[in-house]
Scaffold this motif. Structure first.
Motif, PDB file in Angstrom:
ATOM      1  N   GLU A   1      -5.136   8.223   7.279  1.00 43.06           N
ATOM      2  CA  GLU A   1      -4.144   7.212   6.392  1.00 43.06           C
ATOM      3  C   GLU A   1      -3.428   8.100   5.302  1.00 43.06           C
ATOM      4  O   GLU A   1      -3.106   7.670   4.153  1.00 43.06           O
TER       5      GLU A   1
ATOM      6  N   LEU B   1       0.972  10.388   0.314  1.00 40.49           N
ATOM      7  CA  LEU B   1       1.805  11.747   0.675  1.00 40.49           C
ATOM      8  C   LEU B   1       2.054  12.247  -0.495  1.00 40.49           C
ATOM      9  O   LEU B   1       2.016  13.607  -0.813  1.00 40.49           O
TER      10      LEU B   1
ATOM     11  N   THR C   1       6.254   5.636  -1.431  1.00 41.07           N
ATOM     12  CA  THR C   1       5.850   6.759  -0.443  1.00 41.07           C
ATOM     13  C   THR C   1       6.639   6.659   0.702  1.00 41.07           C
ATOM     14  O   THR C   1       7.275   7.869   1.272  1.00 41.07           O
TER      15      THR C   1
ATOM     16  N   TYR D   1      -0.557   9.011   5.267  1.00 40.40           N
ATOM     17  CA  TYR D   1       0.578   8.377   5.111  1.00 40.40           C
ATOM     18  C   TYR D   1       0.909   7.445   3.878  1.00 40.40           C
ATOM     19  O   TYR D   1       1.984   7.330   3.227  1.00 40.40           O
ATOM     20  N   ILE D   2      -0.400   7.168   3.390  1.00 42.24           N
ATOM     21  CA  ILE D   2      -0.372   5.995   2.157  1.00 42.24           C
ATOM     22  C   ILE D   2      -0.238   7.089   0.853  1.00 42.24           C
ATOM     23  O   ILE D   2       0.087   6.822  -0.187  1.00 42.24           O
TER      24      ILE D   2
ATOM     25  N   TYR E   1      -0.847   1.291   8.735  1.00 40.34           N
ATOM     26  CA  TYR E   1      -1.646   0.706   7.915  1.00 40.34           C
ATOM     27  C   TYR E   1      -1.595  -1.117   8.551  1.00 40.34           C
ATOM     28  O   TYR E   1      -0.437  -1.458   8.745  1.00 40.34           O
TER      29      TYR E   1
ATOM     30  N   ALA F   1       0.827  -1.079   0.056  1.00 41.89           N
ATOM     31  CA  ALA F   1      -0.083   0.121   0.039  1.00 41.89           C
ATOM     32  C   ALA F   1       1.000   1.102  -0.118  1.00 41.89           C
ATOM     33  O   ALA F   1       0.408   2.467  -0.544  1.00 41.89           O
ATOM     34  N   VAL F   2       1.961   1.249   0.782  1.00 42.14           N
ATOM     35  CA  VAL F   2       2.774   2.399   0.743  1.00 42.14           C
ATOM     36  C   VAL F   2       3.726   2.351  -0.162  1.00 42.14           C
ATOM     37  O   VAL F   2       4.762   3.440  -0.057  1.00 42.14           O
TER      38      VAL F   2
END
Lengths: 479, 416
Positions: B279, B284, A36, B281-282, A461, A32-33
């Motif tokens: 959320e 950014l 980033t 941070y997902i 998350y 998901a990240v």
């Protein structure tokens, strides 16, 4: 002892299952990240093989610790039962504390594993006298008093709330049903050992029965439509009737002696009230307003049950009366007064007022009401309003343990007690301090340097709940 | 604020017309006070050791080291270990959500319609609610407060000082934002009403904004009075939003809802501020690219429902990404009835932000985001004389706020 060893095996298995579960969540997070948060995803992606070898090490560690001794050397040690030791050594063996003392004068047994914790702080594992983690489901709406209900029948030990609790340094919890009843059931005292079943978490008494108390409440939370009381007078009357019934039940059993034909039919609920009156079960009593507190003391005296007063928003108004009754208080502080009428006079000074009056004081998270990860913040806020550091330290350790009748087993770093302790990065009452590790009975149950544990410590998350929150009596006021 | 002082302040103020226009304040003659601090955080340069702030006529007259700044005659002098600008709570409901939490004192949310942009916070704010004074005693001098999340468009927000007898005394910006709630809290499927889904929420917002576009066009282009559309106070507010004069304050926690907010902003060229953003941070990169600031959820908000994945480290991640952020006390339906923004920011200071970064989110960065940096947020000559005084590190659990000054008036001297 045999049972305990089984428990540990189970605990290790449970931990592995848990790790696998978290791993999946961790991987989801890394997807998901992606792109980033490179630092975090790199950690997550590297986890699979590394975790497996760490797992193996972990099990070996546990085995070694069960037989041998481990010395934690160089930390500031806060035993709670005695003065703080600026540079100390804590030695644990077989799940118990072997020795505690200044580093220069404490003997480390030959062959003991040494763990350098210089610059860190060690204190006893935190004891929360009032928690609702685990999807607790106590009494239902059929009656205002249901003493036969056992809260341990409802606990989901995989609730991520427990992962947060160990991330906050908590090792022992009193898991309670809610305050929507005059009596919502039996509570259970648990150790956060890990393990698949609530049985693995029990703290057993001398007869190997799970320990716990009885949850009662008065004031507005338990006042509802029939069959619940609608007023304070009716609330007390219902309680009085039930205890009178229990007195008669107890007396009829005594009078019957060995004559089974004369004995009343067994009543699992009344048995609990008899235990309360006998003093073998402590009543944990939700109560906020000063007059409600006094009512609890009146009923406690009338029927001879031992009571711990919980929440006590207005205890500062009747501190002398509480002291005279010898009732300990487990208080909660939230960041502002109000939100419910009974908490409109809640103040940070409650702790210091009770301390000065000579009342034994603990704090509790009431988790969901406050976050277990920030439990140490609560006595710190009380210090902000005049509570002594010594009382603040005791309030989340030894005093809490004593309120659960566990003061001889947990709550301080004393030889012979369970090896339940927390390693902190700094002073317990600083906002800049992190809980680094949490140990229960000589086994590490939380490690901030492990990304899977860290997720629960800081959030992110996948840290979300797998259990609906328990927030008793939260209703959107008004509209 | 003393009776005489607040009356004088009221006399000195004139609220100028309409949304987004800052009310003028003329300083009061009696507001003359100077503060000496072992450390003075001006937020307009490095901290000053052994510093002095002089307030004359309600405004800051001088700031500097004690060696350089002379305290004029007739100024009352206060001392503190740490001096900061008065703190700004970048999103609260204080004044609308009273301490008792009974229907009588809860005015943060009107349930009769999903979209009510015409509801003004000014008409619902109770200056006398105890929680206003309570948060003030922790150093909070400016509140961005108003209607709470819970309907699709719950209403407007405003900016006030935490002093004054009437809202007119207190107000800084009468209409600061129009609140939008992209959250399941605004869904009414269970009651058989719309919006019932995320898709419907977005669809209703689009439809209403399109209506506002047409309303605006017809009002402007049709010269004949009889043919002009009759005034519609709802659409007038949204027209201000479309014209870029009012930002939308969009509450969104889940990543898909944050993405929805960004999409809406792009479609209609809106100024938005993200609120909550558990959320964030997902997304950014996306938030950064959109140039959208974030008023991050209270750090101690319960990790429940849509906010279940919130993180203590979100402010640090926003900082890393270069996204402006500020702190808030948010809305609470139960206990604690209000959070204290100082205590919320403290958790961020303990989780990756530097002291200075955390303090900026409570002062100058919040002021810039809310468009009031000309008056508050830093200690500079000409700005309002709003100060918070502490006996030690303001973020430590065991420190105290020992004094609060608003426009030169000592409004709190309890040790909190």
């Amino acid at each position: 002892m045999k049972l305990r060893a089984c428990g540990i095996k189970r605990a290790v298995r449970g931990r592995r299952a848990l790790r696998a579960g978290v791993l999946v969540a961790g991987l989801l997070a890394s997807v998901a990240v992606r792109g980033t948060a490179p630092a975090r995803s790199a950690v997550s992606q590297g986890v699979a093989p590394a975790a497996r070898s760490a797992e193996t090490l972990q099990e070996t560690d546990v085995a070694a610790r069960e037989t041998g001794a481990t010395a934690f050397v160089g930390a500031r040690v806060i035993p709670v039962s005695g003065p703080e030791i600026p540079v100390g050594t804590l030695v644990v063996q077989g799940g118990r504390i072997l020795t505690v003392g200044p580093a220069e004068s404490t003997l480390i047994p030959e062959g003991a594993a040494r763990i350098d914790v210089a610059g860190k702080v060690i204190m006893p594992g935190l004891v929360c006298t009032h928690s609702h983690i685990g999807g607790v489901g106590g009494a239902d709406s059929s009656a205002p008093m249901q003493p036969e209900i056992r809260i341990y029948d409802s606990i989901n030990v995989r609730d991520s709330g427990f992962r947060r609790a160990v991330a906050g340094g908590l090792t022992t919890l009193n898991l309670m049903p809610g305050s929507g009843h005059l009596l919502s059931g039996q509570t259970v005292y648990v150790k956060l050992r890990g393990g698949d079943r609530i049985e693995d978490w029990f703290i057993l008494d001398a007869e190997r029965r799970p320990t716990g108390g009885i949850k009662m409440a008065n004031g507005t939370n338990s006042m509802r439509d029939k069959p619940f009381p609608g007023t304070r007078g009716k609330s007390a009357a219902i309680v009085r009737e039930m205890f009178v019934k229990a007195q008669e039940y107890r007396d009829r059993i005594a009078a019957a002696g060995d004559d089974l034909s004369k004995r009343p039919a067994r009543d699992l609920g009344l048995e609990m009230l008899v235990e309360a009156m006998r003093g073998t079960k402590i009543v944990h009593h939700h109560t906020h307003r000063a007059d409600d507190i006094i009512t609890v003391l009146r009923l406690s005296k009338e029927f001879g049950f031992r009571v711990v007063l919980h929440h006590v928003s207005e205890a500062w108004k009747v501190a002398d009366e509480i002291a005279a009754a010898g009732a300990p208080c487990s208080a909660i502080l939230v960041d502002s007064p109000g939100g419910k009428l009974e908490a409109r006079d809640l103040v940070f000074e409650t702790g210091s007022v009770l301390e000065k009056a000579g009342v034994k004081l603990a704090f509790h998270t009431d988790d969901w009401i406050t976050d277990s990860r920030l439990f140490l913040r609560m006595p710190a806020l009380a210090m902000r309003a005049g509570l002594s550091r010594e009382a603040a330290l005791r309030s989340v350790t030894l005093s809490g343990a004593e309120m659960l009748d566990l003061g001889d087993r947990i709550g301080s770093l004393s030889p012979g007690k369970d090896a339940d302790f927390v390693i902190l990065s700094g002073d317990p009452f600083s906002v800049y301090t992190d809980v680094l590790e949490t140990w229960v009975e000589g086994r590490k149950v939380f490690d901030r340097s492990d990304p899977k544990d860290r997720l629960h410590a800081v959030g992110g998350y996948g840290a979300g709940r797998d259990q609906a929150p328990y927030l008793c009596c939260v209703e959107e006021a008004g509209k | 604020m003393s009776n005489a002082g607040s009356k004088a302040a009221a006399r000195g103020r004139r609220i100028v017309a309409w949304a987004g226009i800052v009310a003028l304040a003329v300083g009061t003659a009696e507001a003359q006070v100077a503060v000496r601090g072992k450390v003075v955080h001006t937020m307009a340069g490095p901290p000053i050791s052994d510093g002095v702030v002089v307030i004359t006529g309600g405004k800051i007259a001088a700031v500097g080291s004690a060696a350089d700044v002379r305290i004029p005659e007739g100024h009352r002098v206060l001392e503190a270990a740490v001096v900061t600008p008065g703190l700004i709570d970048a999103h609260a409901t204080a004044g609308l959500t009273g301490i008792l939490n009974i229907p009588h004192d809860q005015d943060q949310l009107e349930r009769s319609e999903p979209m009510q942009p015409q509801l003004r916070a000014l008409d619902a704010y109770n200056t006398f609610d105890e929680l206003v004074a309570y948060v003030r005693s922790f150093g909070v001098t400016t509140l961005h407060t108003g209607h709470a999340p819970g309907e699709l468009i719950p209403g407007q927000t405003m900016i006030v000082k935490t002093a004054g007898r009437t809202v007119e005394d207190a107000v800084v910006v009468p209409t600061a934002c129009v609140a939008v709630c992209l959250s399941t809290a605004a869904q009414k499927e269970e009651r058989g009403q719309s919006p019932g889904t995320r898709g419907k929420m977005m669809s209703m917002l689009r439809a209403e904004l399109v209506r506002a576009q047409e309303y605006l066009a017809r009002r402007e282009k049709v010269s004949e009075l009889g043919k002009r559309p009759t005034r519609d106070l709802k659409l007038e507010v949204l027209a201000e939003v479309l014209a870029g004069r009012l930002p939308l304050l969009v509450t969104a926690h889940r990543a898909q809802d944050i993405a929805g907010a960004l999409r809406l902003a792009k479609e209609f060229k809106l100024r938005i501020i993200l609120d909550g953003a558990a959320e964030a941070y997902i997304l950014l990169d996306e938030i950064k690219a959109a140039g959208v600031p974030v008023i991050v959820h209270p750090l101690m908000q319960r990790a429940v429902g849509e906010a279940e994945n919130l993180s203590f480290e979100t402010p640090a991640k926003l900082r890393d990404a270069g996204i402006p952020f500020a702190f808030q006390s948010g809305y609470e339906s139960y206990v604690p009835k209000t959070r204290v923004v100082l205590l919320e920011a403290a958790i961020a200071a303990g989780n990756g932000l530097s002291f200075d970064e955390a303090l900026r989110g409570l002062t100058i960065d919040a002021a810039r985001m809310l468009g009031v940096a000309d008056r508050v947020g830093s200690l500079q000559p000409g700005k309002d004389g709003d100060l918070a005084l502490f006996d030690a590190d303001p973020f430590e659990y065991t420190s105290h706020c020992i004094g609060v000054i608003i426009e030169g008036e000592i409004v709190s001297d309890v040790k909190r």
